[in-house]
Scaffold this motif. Structure first.
Motif, PDB file in Angstrom:
ATOM      1  N   ASN A 139       0.840  -1.195   0.000  1.00 33.88           N
ATOM      2  CA  ASN A 139       0.000   0.000   0.000  1.00 33.88           C
ATOM      3  C   ASN A 139       0.878   1.248   0.000  1.00 33.88           C
ATOM      4  O   ASN A 139       1.870   1.327   0.738  1.00 33.88           O
ATOM      5  N   ARG A 163       0.054   5.323   0.277  1.00 32.60           N
ATOM      6  CA  ARG A 163      -0.984   6.342   0.481  1.00 32.60           C
ATOM      7  C   ARG A 163      -0.313   7.715   0.554  1.00 32.60           C
ATOM      8  O   ARG A 163       0.585   7.925   1.381  1.00 32.60           O
ATOM      9  N   LYS A 218      -1.458  -1.321  -4.207  1.00 29.28           N
ATOM     10  CA  LYS A 218      -2.490  -0.290  -4.142  1.00 29.28           C
ATOM     11  C   LYS A 218      -1.847   1.075  -3.931  1.00 29.28           C
ATOM     12  O   LYS A 218      -0.989   1.243  -3.066  1.00 29.28           O
ATOM     13  N   ASN A 254      -3.042   5.134  -3.373  1.00 25.02           N
ATOM     14  CA  ASN A 254      -4.163   6.042  -3.090  1.00 25.02           C
ATOM     15  C   ASN A 254      -3.615   7.449  -2.898  1.00 25.02           C
ATOM     16  O   ASN A 254      -2.791   7.686  -2.011  1.00 25.02           O
ATOM     17  N   LYS A 297      -4.844  11.345  -2.209  1.00 26.30           N
ATOM     18  CA  LYS A 297      -6.016  12.066  -1.699  1.00 26.30           C
ATOM     19  C   LYS A 297      -5.744  13.570  -1.667  1.00 26.30           C
ATOM     20  O   LYS A 297      -4.715  14.013  -1.155  1.00 26.30           O
ATOM     21  N   ASN A 308      -8.165  13.090  -6.605  1.00 27.80           N
ATOM     22  CA  ASN A 308      -8.210  11.796  -5.935  1.00 27.80           C
ATOM     23  C   ASN A 308      -7.892  10.724  -6.966  1.00 27.80           C
ATOM     24  O   ASN A 308      -8.493  10.709  -8.052  1.00 27.80           O
ATOM     25  N   ASN A 341      -6.828   6.490  -7.505  1.00 24.55           N
ATOM     26  CA  ASN A 341      -6.682   5.130  -6.978  1.00 24.55           C
ATOM     27  C   ASN A 341      -6.164   4.217  -8.087  1.00 24.55           C
ATOM     28  O   ASN A 341      -6.642   4.279  -9.221  1.00 24.55           O
ATOM     29  N   THR A 377      -4.604   0.013  -8.630  1.00 25.08           N
ATOM     30  CA  THR A 377      -4.323  -1.294  -8.040  1.00 25.08           C
ATOM     31  C   THR A 377      -3.537  -2.161  -9.008  1.00 25.08           C
ATOM     32  O   THR A 377      -3.735  -2.086 -10.227  1.00 25.08           O
TER      33      THR A 377
END
Length: 216
Positions: free
Chosen positions: A93, A95, A139, A141, A143, A167, A169, A171
């Protein structure tokens, strides 16, 4: 049966030592290493306000800044231990919160006049090809991001285009020879005039880097 137990114990001890060594290295040298690598990559001054690591090797970075290029409020990274053990850069991940990216396009500099006489080119040795980057990110992400594009090649003052409230996203990103479907979603807003209605941009679909195929 006893042999398998001994082998299993050896593997567990080896993995524990590797994990501990990685944790200690990141705890003491992680921040400086990241800054050095980013400065070598961008050729710009890099600063990090905070760098933290948990026992499971989750990395937290806050107030990252690359001079005149990028500001990020926070970055959270969860690595894949199994991926790292197979000689890949693997993240479960990634982020990123409130990144602000600035790109400025300028006129190319005039080429310098060559000297009247130039020495014969020396024999060059062909550098060895670097092995391809083996990168996996399960993943991503992003934001509340922002992008400022400034084109100085048009007019005296140039043109500035901003995309905000981004935003994003994604994967299953694989950067090495393997056929994998990568899915993505993107949306943002484009302000046109002060106090006026804002434009919107949205995209979603999939891509296959190995087959160079995309649908969006």
């Amino acid at each position: 049966m006893r042999l398998w137990i001994k082998i299993l114990l050896i593997v567990i001890v080896a993995l524990t030592l590797l994990f501990s060594a990685t944790y200690i290295f990141l705890a003491f040298k992680g921040k400086a290493t990241i800054i050095r690598q980013l400065e070598n990559l961008t050729r710009k001054k890099v600063s990090i306000g905070y760098f933290g690591i948990t026992p499971l090797l989750n990395l937290d970075i806050k107030n990252l800044e690359i001079k005149d290029t990028l500001k990020v409020n926070s970055i959270s990274i969860t690595p894949s231990i199994l991926g790292l053990l197979t000689a890949k850069i693997a993240l479960d991940n990634l982020r990123i919160v409130k990144p602000e990216f600035t790109y400025e396009k300028t006129l190319p500099k005039a080429p310098e006049l060559a000297a009247a006489t130039t020495p014969a080119p020396a024999a060059t040795v062909k550098p060895k090809e670097k092995p391809p980057l083996r990168l996996i990110i399960r993943k991503i992400n992003v934001k509340n991001g922002k992008i400022d594009f400034i084109d100085r090649t048009v007019g005296e003052e140039g043109i500035k285009i901003t995309v905000k409230d981004i935003n994003f996203n994604l994967t299953n990103l694989y950067i090495f020879p393997r056929s994998v479907i990568t899915n993505f979603e993107f949306n943002g807003r484009i302000p046109w005039q002060q106090g006026g209605e804002e434009g919107k941009i949205e995209a979603e679909g999939w891509l296959n880097l190995f087959k160079k195929d995309i649908q969006a």
